[in-house]
Design a protein around this motif. Structure first.
Motif, mmCIF file in Angstrom:
data_model
loop_
_atom_site.group_PDB
_atom_site.id
_atom_site.type_symbol
_atom_site.label_atom_id
_atom_site.label_comp_id
_atom_site.label_asym_id
_atom_site.label_seq_id
_atom_site.Cartn_x
_atom_site.Cartn_y
_atom_site.Cartn_z
ATOM 1 N N ARG A 44 -15.630 7.909 -1.551
ATOM 2 C CA ARG A 44 -16.600 9.032 -1.575
ATOM 3 C C ARG A 44 -17.523 8.908 -2.776
ATOM 4 N NH1 ARG A 44 -15.234 14.870 0.634
ATOM 5 N NH2 ARG A 44 -14.072 14.237 2.450
ATOM 6 N N GLU A 45 -16.909 8.558 -3.921
ATOM 7 C CA GLU A 45 -17.716 8.405 -5.144
ATOM 8 C C GLU A 45 -18.727 7.286 -4.977
ATOM 9 O OE1 GLU A 45 -18.110 10.204 -7.891
ATOM 10 O OE2 GLU A 45 -16.848 11.646 -6.850
ATOM 11 N N MET A 46 -18.328 6.194 -4.283
ATOM 12 C CA MET A 46 -19.273 5.092 -4.040
ATOM 13 C C MET A 46 -20.479 5.621 -3.265
ATOM 14 S SD MET A 46 -16.611 2.057 -3.001
ATOM 15 C CE MET A 46 -15.089 1.919 -3.924
ATOM 16 N N GLY A 47 -20.226 6.485 -2.288
ATOM 17 C CA GLY A 47 -21.321 7.090 -1.523
ATOM 18 C C GLY A 47 -22.207 7.943 -2.407
ATOM 19 N N LYS A 48 -21.594 8.702 -3.327
ATOM 20 C CA LYS A 48 -22.381 9.558 -4.227
ATOM 21 C C LYS A 48 -23.220 8.705 -5.186
ATOM 22 C CE LYS A 48 -19.363 13.524 -3.974
ATOM 23 N NZ LYS A 48 -18.366 14.362 -4.592
ATOM 24 N N GLN A 49 -22.601 7.623 -5.662
ATOM 25 C CA GLN A 49 -23.347 6.711 -6.546
ATOM 26 C C GLN A 49 -24.541 6.127 -5.804
ATOM 27 O OE1 GLN A 49 -23.079 5.865 -9.734
ATOM 28 N NE2 GLN A 49 -21.307 7.142 -10.140
ATOM 29 N N GLU A 76 -10.112 -4.008 -2.370
ATOM 30 C CA GLU A 76 -9.069 -3.129 -1.813
ATOM 31 C C GLU A 76 -9.635 -1.723 -1.669
ATOM 32 O OE1 GLU A 76 -6.025 -3.758 -0.728
ATOM 33 O OE2 GLU A 76 -5.627 -5.781 -1.481
ATOM 34 N N TYR A 77 -10.372 -1.276 -2.688
ATOM 35 C CA TYR A 77 -10.944 0.082 -2.662
ATOM 36 C C TYR A 77 -12.139 0.165 -1.723
ATOM 37 C CZ TYR A 77 -8.220 0.760 -6.920
ATOM 38 O OH TYR A 77 -7.204 0.838 -7.825
ATOM 39 N N SER A 89 -4.263 5.546 0.768
ATOM 40 C CA SER A 89 -3.457 4.846 -0.238
ATOM 41 C C SER A 89 -3.971 5.140 -1.640
ATOM 42 C CB SER A 89 -3.514 3.331 0.002
ATOM 43 O OG SER A 89 -2.657 2.974 1.048
ATOM 44 N N THR A 90 -3.073 5.018 -2.598
ATOM 45 C CA THR A 90 -3.420 5.133 -4.011
ATOM 46 C C THR A 90 -3.068 3.807 -4.665
ATOM 47 O OG1 THR A 90 -2.954 7.482 -3.995
ATOM 48 C CG2 THR A 90 -2.923 6.417 -6.140
ATOM 49 N N ILE A 91 -4.022 3.216 -5.371
ATOM 50 C CA ILE A 91 -3.752 1.945 -6.059
ATOM 51 C C ILE A 91 -4.065 2.138 -7.532
ATOM 52 C CG2 ILE A 91 -4.262 -0.538 -6.164
ATOM 53 C CD1 ILE A 91 -5.569 -0.204 -3.355
ATOM 54 N N ASP A 92 -3.116 1.814 -8.375
ATOM 55 C CA ASP A 92 -3.283 1.934 -9.828
ATOM 56 C C ASP A 92 -3.907 3.278 -10.212
ATOM 57 O OD1 ASP A 92 -2.144 -0.525 -10.125
ATOM 58 O OD2 ASP A 92 -4.004 -1.597 -10.483
ATOM 59 N N GLY A 93 -3.405 4.334 -9.604
ATOM 60 C CA GLY A 93 -3.810 5.692 -9.987
ATOM 61 C C GLY A 93 -5.099 6.180 -9.348
ATOM 62 N N GLU A 94 -5.772 5.371 -8.547
ATOM 63 C CA GLU A 94 -7.030 5.792 -7.908
ATOM 64 C C GLU A 94 -6.792 5.923 -6.403
ATOM 65 O OE1 GLU A 94 -10.164 6.193 -9.311
ATOM 66 O OE2 GLU A 94 -10.057 5.111 -11.213
ATOM 67 N N THR A 95 -7.105 7.076 -5.849
ATOM 68 C CA THR A 95 -6.982 7.257 -4.398
ATOM 69 C C THR A 95 -8.185 6.596 -3.732
ATOM 70 O OG1 THR A 95 -5.882 9.333 -4.804
ATOM 71 C CG2 THR A 95 -6.703 8.995 -2.579
ATOM 72 N N VAL A 96 -7.899 5.762 -2.748
ATOM 73 C CA VAL A 96 -8.954 4.963 -2.116
ATOM 74 C C VAL A 96 -10.024 5.864 -1.506
ATOM 75 C CG1 VAL A 96 -9.393 3.294 -0.270
ATOM 76 C CG2 VAL A 96 -7.398 3.020 -1.768
ATOM 77 N N GLU A 115 0.841 -1.201 0.000
ATOM 78 C CA GLU A 115 0.000 0.000 0.000
ATOM 79 C C GLU A 115 0.870 1.241 0.000
ATOM 80 O OE1 GLU A 115 -3.408 0.709 2.382
ATOM 81 O OE2 GLU A 115 -3.556 -1.407 2.922
ATOM 82 N N SER A 116 0.455 2.242 -0.770
ATOM 83 C CA SER A 116 1.285 3.437 -0.885
ATOM 84 C C SER A 116 1.355 4.227 0.421
ATOM 85 C CB SER A 116 0.776 4.330 -2.026
ATOM 86 O OG SER A 116 -0.486 4.856 -1.701
ATOM 87 N N CYS A 117 0.367 4.040 1.324
ATOM 88 C CA CYS A 117 0.429 4.793 2.591
ATOM 89 C C CYS A 117 1.675 4.385 3.391
ATOM 90 C CB CYS A 117 -0.842 4.606 3.416
ATOM 91 S SG CYS A 117 -1.128 2.925 3.976
ATOM 92 N N ALA A 118 2.179 3.163 3.169
ATOM 93 C CA ALA A 118 3.405 2.724 3.862
ATOM 94 C C ALA A 118 4.595 3.565 3.410
ATOM 95 C CB ALA A 118 3.660 1.249 3.602
ATOM 96 N N LEU A 119 4.579 3.985 2.141
ATOM 97 C CA LEU A 119 5.672 4.830 1.636
ATOM 98 C C LEU A 119 5.615 6.202 2.314
ATOM 99 C CD1 LEU A 119 5.459 4.102 -2.216
ATOM 100 C CD2 LEU A 119 6.699 2.837 -0.467
ATOM 101 N N ASP A 120 4.408 6.762 2.406
ATOM 102 C CA ASP A 120 4.255 8.080 3.043
ATOM 103 C C ASP A 120 4.796 8.041 4.467
ATOM 104 O OD1 ASP A 120 2.895 8.764 0.729
ATOM 105 O OD2 ASP A 120 0.926 8.350 1.589
#
Ligand code: SF4
Length: 409
Positions: free
Chosen positions: A217-222, A196-197, A205-212, A151-156
């Motif tokens: 948030r978009e899932m909530g809007k959908q 994962e998302y 974290s960001t996975i394959d260019g999408e920030t989780v 996960e990219s958050c580990a890098l941060d």
């Protein structure tokens, strides 16, 4: 090498870490994958073979693991643990006449399933992502060195900079010459685990260019486009339901309130081994805030409904606190099928949506209404192509196949 049981901060005291000297390191935090929780199954595994010492850690699940283990054993391989990582170890040894990265390329032809691997020799650090990229693996830079992480958050956390995700079917080799990349001959179609998302990854974290966080948030809007029960408040089940609840509240104009307080010192409930422990863990983990929810019609937002037992407990707690109505909104479709790729979502007979229809599930969890996000709605929460996710636990589209000796669990 050092292994221990418990949370990382307990298992790895600082003075111990200070004793581990070297210029390359790998580590692993074990996820309950059905194998016994013994230290022999803990990773990384270390071994000596024709070309020296190697350590290896694996995240995921192979669909042909038992067959490969049997085939290797028939040909004289010895196994000391139940860990799938040992299959990689034996295959690497079998291809030991080749340089390590070439041996790993050959392993990838034998192995089917979901895996992200980190492998370390005395001079190299190697990262591998399965041909479909089901399990994530990212690459970062820290000073003059490189870092690989799930996960990219580990890098941060360590001050490293994300360079990119390791591509599906890619092998990255880091050594004194720098960074090299090999693409495997195995045909690849990207299918990163959509769970994962939804739940697994940390929101930062960001996975394959999408920030989780943004995807949630978009899932909530959908979901707001698909389900609008009459209510006074939007309350998340923290933490993984929080970004989606914010998105839902933004889209509907309903107030967002944190009506459930989370005890941050308790681990995730869905990976805990027995139902009894899970029941206690829910009560230890969440507590309603009476002043916020009492007498209110509440939209309760959670990321997923797997067994339904956690939701049932939460709804019961809210009812005991005097909540007037509870409308349960789930930001993923019904989980109908087991995961064979390393996420312990239960056997099919334990999945609530596989046992009951919508009304039966609503009654079981005790909500006044229940709505799931549709699969199209979920996919529309992402930018770019919609055809780059594994969604098998929702639609049985097992991109990397099912276990060869599989019997319907
Ligand atoms: S089956 Fe579900 S949990 Fe498993 S990898 Fe696919 S999307 Fe993820």
């Amino acid at each position: 090498m050092y292994k221990n049981k418990g949370l990382v901060a307990e298992a790895f005291p600082e003075e111990l870490l200070n004793r581990l000297k070297g210029q390359i390191a790998i580590g692993h935090v074990r996820f309950g994958d059905g194998t016994p929780p013994s230290l022999s199954n803990a990773q990384p595994l270390t071994f000596n073979y024709l070309r020296g010492s190697v350590a290896l850690a694996h995240n995921g699940k192979l669909v042909n693991g038992p067959e490969l283990r049997h085939r290797l054993a028939v040909n004289g391989s010895i196994f000391q643990s139940d860990s799938e990582a040992e299959i990689f170890v034996n295959l690497i040894a079998r291809y030991g006449q080749n340089p390590l990265e070439e041996a790993l390329l050959k392993c990838m032809i034998d192995i089917k399933g979901a895996y992200a691997l980190v492998v370390m020799s005395e001079k190299q650090l190697i990262g591998i992502r399965d041909p479909n990229g089901i399990r994530p693996l990212c690459l970062g830079k820290l000073d003059d060195g490189y870092v690989l992480a799930s996960e990219s958050c580990a890098l941060d956390t360590i001050g490293a900079t994300l360079i990119r995700d390791v591509e599906p079917g890619e092998i990255v080799v880091i050594d004194e010459k720098g960074l090299r990349s090999f693409k495997t001959m195995v045909p690849s179609r990207r299918a990163v685990c959509i769970f994962e998302y939804i739940y697994l990854a940390r929101p930062d974290s960001t996975i394959d260019g999408e920030t989780v966080n943004i995807a949630r948030r978009e899932m909530g809007k959908q979901l707001a486009r698909e389900a609008r029960p009459e209510a006074d408040l939007v309350v998340p089940v923290p933490d993984s339901g929080t970004p989606a609840a914010i998105g839902y509240a933004e889209a509907t104009g309903l107030p967002f309130r944190e009506g459930l307080m989370k005890n941050r010192y308790i681990g995730r409930t869905f990976i805990r081994p027995s139902q009894k422990i899970r029941d206690v863990a829910v009560r230890l983990k969440l507590n309603p805030i009476r002043e916020i929810v009492e007498g209110k019609r509440v939209i309760l937002v959670d990321d997923s409904l797997v067994r339904g037992t956690t939701s049932k407990k939460i709804i019961q707690m809210l009812r005991n606190t005097g909540v007037k109505e509870i409308h349960m909104l789930i930001t993923s479709p019904p989980v109908l099928y087991p995961c064979y790729y390393g996420v312990d979502t239960s056997a099919r007979e334990d999945l609530i949506a596989a046992c009951y229809d919508l009304e039966g599930t609503r009654k079981y969890i005790g909500a006044d209404s229940l709505h799931y996000l549709s699969l199209d709605g979920l996919l529309n929460s992402f930018k770019g192509s919609k055809d780059r996710f594994c969604t098998a636990c929702f639609n049985a589209d097992y991109i990397a196949g099912k276990p060869e000796s599989h019997n319907e669990r």
